[in-house]
Design a protein around this motif. Sequence first.
Motif: not given
Length: 306
Positions: A281-288
Amino acid sequence: MSATSAPGAVSTAPSKEPGDTRPAGTTSKAKKARNPRRPLVYVLLSVGLLIMSAPFLWMALSAFKTPQELTASPPVWIPTDWTLENFRELLDKLDLPLYFMNSVIVAVLVTVSNLVFCSMLGYALAKLNFAGRNKIFGLVLGALMVPGNLMLLPLFVLMSKLHLIDSYAGLVLPFAAGAFGVFLMRQFMQSIPDELLEAARMDGAGEWYIFWRIVMPLVKPALATLSIFTFLGSWNNFVWPLIATNDPDKYTLPVALATFATDPNKAGGSNGMLMAGSLLVVLPVVVLFIALQRHFTQGIATAGMK
């Protein structure tokens, strides 16, 4: 006669303070060396960073731990036997691609709609003169003070009347434009010189051309800032998708993961699977955030300056 003794010659040697017997040029270096606060500031910032990142690091590392390491006492921070079994079990018991795609669709649509609509309204409030402009901006500021949870019941009734429950439209439309985005874009667009827009109008450019071809390229830092905030809020939104969806096929990833965690027949108290799901859940936000970090910091630093 030397150049230093010529009449009217300007001395290039660094000036010294009265009573300073040190050689010229060493004053600024000594001041920097005497600053005892800098190491203390670095230590405090490092401690704050460690405290803020510790829960995320624990979650990320726990996703690769074995059940024995998850329940070990004292706690084991770095796993000795790295494993992907938690991810495999999560994929077997949870339709993760479906819920992930639902979250992507909703978050992308909400983000794009906010970028378009908030930019349009922000441009109108910042650069166009029309009756009631200040009153509309006052309503935007008033909307910022209204708690979001207070609007859940009216939104649910409205979506029910429009038969948009259990649909992507019901998840997107209530958040298609936000007061914070309008305020941010309006404040940033005020920094654009009016003379630039007037020159474009004198050359025959219309308002749509000015907005899309002149204004929008100049506000990329603000757009990046708004996209991060909006995507983050939509991706992590839990309460509204939980209320507005009854069909499991329309669950977003946070709702599906929470439902999975409370189902003893699926999760079965497996903290490893929950940590793996939380990491996804957290990874896409971190990448963005990493991708848009430069524009994000620039947009925050310059928003509202004129």
